[in-house]
Design a protein around this motif. Structure first.
Motif, PDB file in Angstrom:
ATOM      1  N   ASN A  53      45.440  47.726  40.066  1.00  0.00           N
ATOM      2  CA  ASN A  53      45.305  46.713  39.023  1.00  0.00           C
ATOM      3  C   ASN A  53      45.627  45.320  39.542  1.00  0.00           C
ATOM      4  OD1 ASN A  53      44.884  45.607  36.522  1.00  0.00           O
ATOM      5  ND2 ASN A  53      46.837  46.255  35.651  1.00  0.00           N
ATOM      6  N   LEU A  54      46.633  45.216  40.392  1.00  0.00           N
ATOM      7  CA  LEU A  54      47.062  43.919  40.899  1.00  0.00           C
ATOM      8  C   LEU A  54      46.004  43.242  41.768  1.00  0.00           C
ATOM      9  CD1 LEU A  54      50.762  44.707  41.883  1.00  0.00           C
ATOM     10  CD2 LEU A  54      50.037  42.989  40.230  1.00  0.00           C
ATOM     11  N   LEU A  55      45.289  44.023  42.563  1.00  0.00           N
ATOM     12  CA  LEU A  55      44.407  43.436  43.574  1.00  0.00           C
ATOM     13  C   LEU A  55      42.917  43.605  43.303  1.00  0.00           C
ATOM     14  CD1 LEU A  55      46.333  44.375  46.853  1.00  0.00           C
ATOM     15  CD2 LEU A  55      46.422  42.261  45.544  1.00  0.00           C
ATOM     16  N   LYS A  56      42.561  44.159  42.171  1.00  0.00           N
ATOM     17  CA  LYS A  56      41.151  44.481  41.932  1.00  0.00           C
ATOM     18  C   LYS A  56      40.247  43.251  41.905  1.00  0.00           C
ATOM     19  CE  LYS A  56      41.875  44.872  36.901  1.00  0.00           C
ATOM     20  NZ  LYS A  56      41.084  43.707  36.478  1.00  0.00           N
ATOM     21  N   ASP A  57      40.794  42.070  41.533  1.00  0.00           N
ATOM     22  CA  ASP A  57      39.961  40.869  41.433  1.00  0.00           C
ATOM     23  C   ASP A  57      40.260  39.841  42.526  1.00  0.00           C
ATOM     24  OD1 ASP A  57      38.678  41.763  39.078  1.00  0.00           O
ATOM     25  OD2 ASP A  57      40.415  41.137  37.892  1.00  0.00           O
ATOM     26  N   ASN A  58      41.138  40.196  43.445  1.00  0.00           N
ATOM     27  CA  ASN A  58      41.556  39.227  44.457  1.00  0.00           C
ATOM     28  C   ASN A  58      40.628  39.237  45.663  1.00  0.00           C
ATOM     29  OD1 ASN A  58      43.045  37.903  46.669  1.00  0.00           O
ATOM     30  ND2 ASN A  58      44.743  37.888  45.223  1.00  0.00           N
ATOM     31  N   PRO A  95      38.496  49.211  49.305  1.00  0.00           N
ATOM     32  CA  PRO A  95      37.965  48.153  48.423  1.00  0.00           C
ATOM     33  C   PRO A  95      38.687  46.823  48.591  1.00  0.00           C
ATOM     34  CG  PRO A  95      38.222  50.213  47.219  1.00  0.00           C
ATOM     35  CD  PRO A  95      38.902  50.413  48.526  1.00  0.00           C
ATOM     36  N   VAL A  96      40.004  46.867  48.796  1.00  0.00           N
ATOM     37  CA  VAL A  96      40.777  45.633  48.984  1.00  0.00           C
ATOM     38  C   VAL A  96      40.361  44.942  50.278  1.00  0.00           C
ATOM     39  CG1 VAL A  96      43.092  44.679  49.308  1.00  0.00           C
ATOM     40  CG2 VAL A  96      42.725  46.528  47.657  1.00  0.00           C
ATOM     41  N   ILE A  97      40.244  45.725  51.354  1.00  0.00           N
ATOM     42  CA  ILE A  97      39.846  45.158  52.642  1.00  0.00           C
ATOM     43  C   ILE A  97      38.420  44.606  52.563  1.00  0.00           C
ATOM     44  CG2 ILE A  97      39.355  45.689  55.059  1.00  0.00           C
ATOM     45  CD1 ILE A  97      42.325  45.604  54.377  1.00  0.00           C
ATOM     46  N   GLY A  98      37.535  45.339  51.897  1.00  0.00           N
ATOM     47  CA  GLY A  98      36.133  44.952  51.840  1.00  0.00           C
ATOM     48  C   GLY A  98      35.871  43.651  51.129  1.00  0.00           C
ATOM     49  N   GLN A  99      36.751  43.260  50.190  1.00  0.00           N
ATOM     50  CA  GLN A  99      36.505  42.035  49.430  1.00  0.00           C
ATOM     51  C   GLN A  99      37.407  40.874  49.867  1.00  0.00           C
ATOM     52  OE1 GLN A  99      37.270  43.737  45.576  1.00  0.00           O
ATOM     53  NE2 GLN A  99      39.326  42.873  45.433  1.00  0.00           N
ATOM     54  N   ASN A 100      38.217  41.087  50.927  1.00  0.00           N
ATOM     55  CA  ASN A 100      39.094  40.032  51.422  1.00  0.00           C
ATOM     56  C   ASN A 100      38.812  39.769  52.903  1.00  0.00           C
ATOM     57  OD1 ASN A 100      41.306  39.152  49.341  1.00  0.00           O
ATOM     58  ND2 ASN A 100      41.042  41.363  49.060  1.00  0.00           N
ATOM     59  N   HIS A 101      38.049  38.720  53.160  1.00  0.00           N
ATOM     60  CA  HIS A 101      37.609  38.427  54.523  1.00  0.00           C
ATOM     61  C   HIS A 101      38.447  37.340  55.196  1.00  0.00           C
ATOM     62  CE1 HIS A 101      34.156  40.932  53.676  1.00  0.00           C
ATOM     63  NE2 HIS A 101      33.896  40.214  52.589  1.00  0.00           N
ATOM     64  N   HIS A 102      39.527  36.915  54.534  1.00  0.00           N
ATOM     65  CA  HIS A 102      40.363  35.857  55.100  1.00  0.00           C
ATOM     66  C   HIS A 102      41.720  36.387  55.555  1.00  0.00           C
ATOM     67  CE1 HIS A 102      37.406  33.032  53.568  1.00  0.00           C
ATOM     68  NE2 HIS A 102      37.523  33.581  52.364  1.00  0.00           N
ATOM     69  N   LEU A 103      41.877  37.684  55.604  1.00  0.00           N
ATOM     70  CA  LEU A 103      43.158  38.258  56.006  1.00  0.00           C
ATOM     71  C   LEU A 103      43.468  37.927  57.458  1.00  0.00           C
ATOM     72  CD1 LEU A 103      42.869  41.713  54.232  1.00  0.00           C
ATOM     73  CD2 LEU A 103      44.782  40.127  53.960  1.00  0.00           C
ATOM     74  N   HIS A 104      44.703  37.458  57.703  1.00  0.00           N
ATOM     75  CA  HIS A 104      45.121  37.248  59.085  1.00  0.00           C
ATOM     76  C   HIS A 104      46.394  38.014  59.433  1.00  0.00           C
ATOM     77  CE1 HIS A 104      48.145  34.339  57.702  1.00  0.00           C
ATOM     78  NE2 HIS A 104      47.191  33.740  57.006  1.00  0.00           N
ATOM     79  N   GLN A 105      47.011  38.668  58.426  1.00  0.00           N
ATOM     80  CA  GLN A 105      48.151  39.543  58.694  1.00  0.00           C
ATOM     81  C   GLN A 105      48.017  40.806  57.858  1.00  0.00           C
ATOM     82  OE1 GLN A 105      52.040  37.771  58.318  1.00  0.00           O
ATOM     83  NE2 GLN A 105      51.366  35.804  59.161  1.00  0.00           N
ATOM     84  N   ILE A 106      48.111  41.969  58.515  1.00  0.00           N
ATOM     85  CA  ILE A 106      48.053  43.248  57.805  1.00  0.00           C
ATOM     86  C   ILE A 106      49.167  44.139  58.347  1.00  0.00           C
ATOM     87  CG2 ILE A 106      46.700  45.313  57.298  1.00  0.00           C
ATOM     88  CD1 ILE A 106      44.181  43.679  57.537  1.00  0.00           C
TER      89      ILE A 106
END
Length: 307
Positions: A89-94, A116-127
């Motif tokens: 719920n927290l990250l579904k729209d982020n 799904p979280v990874i697929g819609q967030n292309h600016h991640l620089h720390q995981i």
């Protein structure tokens, strides 16, 4: 609720209006910050935020807007164990995350929730995925394809990491600066060599607790990564003196080296690094002998170790 009512929750004051284009005061100031700080200040009240969505449709829209603009998500700051449903719920729209830390989700996190979280967030620089044992190699492939600007990645104790998924990471994430592969026991020298050849900007690398790692991986790391500052080889039983000497020769910026339980690494190779001020996690033989003597007889004779 009155159109201009002020609500207080968790110490954060929000001005609530019926139109959904108004955001909480705390969220507005946080959103102005750079470097992944948006939304971080109020993780202590995230669960309250979710429950406050029931106040009204307008408030629900405000909270969803707030969550959709978080730049950093760290599960450890929410609580000891975040429920699966809350995470979804927290990250579904982020779509603007820059930092993602999920070590507290290791008990239930699978590809189904993460991809799904990874697929819609292309600016991640720390995981941070330390201990997330229920993921699969598909998670690492997804990260490599979706996060070209990734700089820091922790896969410690993720034994599902294999050579093929690591090759994908190396091929697509060439600006990596820190990688933690502690206890990724499927990986052998060949996979590590491929990674360091492609990711020459590495400053920090952990290959700890992997009996498959030997001199070939360490020497290739030294030759390909001149910016290397931190290397963890704890428990790498096949590492020997020769590769440590190569490390000393090719890595002038090295600041710390961990070689505890590397039984084939002796002071003859470590002394070169020690004389340069590199932080080592093993003491010189004489110092160890003095500590042992003190434990046995209760005191140790004074010896000038600087001689």
């Amino acid at each position: 609720m009155e159109p201009h009512a002020l609500c207080r929750f968790g110490g954060v004051v929000c001005e609530c209006r019926t139109n959904a284009d108004r955001v909480p005061a705390g969220a507005r100031s946080a959103n102005r910050q750079r470097g992944g700080r948006s939304g971080v200040r109020f993780y202590g009240v995230v669960m309250q935020l979710l429950s406050l969505q029931r106040v009204s449709k307008s408030f629900q829209s405000l909270i969803q807007l707030y969550l959709a603009n978080m730049r950093c998500f760290d599960s450890s700051q929410i609580g000891p164990a975040i429920p699966r449903a809350a995470f979804v719920n927290l990250l579904k729209d982020n779509e603007v995350l820059q930092q993602l830390a999920l070590q507290n989700c290791s008990d239930w996190l699978t590809d189904q929730e993460l991809l799904p979280v990874i697929g819609q967030n292309h600016h991640l620089h720390q995981i941070q995925l330390k201990g997330c044992a229920q993921l699969s190699r598909h998670a690492l492939v997804a990260i490599s394809l979706s996060c070209p600007n990734l700089r820091q990645l922790s896969l410690a104790h993720c034994e599902w990491v294999d050579s093929l998924s690591l090759r994908s990471l190396a091929d697509h994430c060439k600006v990596l600066e820190a990688v933690d592969l502690t206890a990724c026991r499927q990986l052998k020298d060949e996979a590590i060599c491929y990674l360091v050849q492609k990711c020459s900007r590495l400053k920090s690398l952990s290959l700890a607790v992997n009996a498959n790692v030997g001199d070939a991986a360490v020497e290739e790391t030294a030759k390909c990564c001149p910016e290397l500052e931190h290397l963890d080889l704890t428990g790498c039983l096949r590492v020997k003196n020769d590769s440590i000497r190569v490390l000393a020769e090719y890595c002038p910026k090295l600041r710390s080296l961990k070689v505890k339980h590397c039984h084939n690494v002796a002071e003859s190779s470590l002394s070169i690094l020690r004389s340069r001020g590199v932080e080592l996690d093993v003491e010189p033989p004489l110092q160890r002998a003095l500590v042992l003597l003190q434990d046995v007889v209760g005191f140790a004779p004074f010896i000038n170790l600087q001689i």
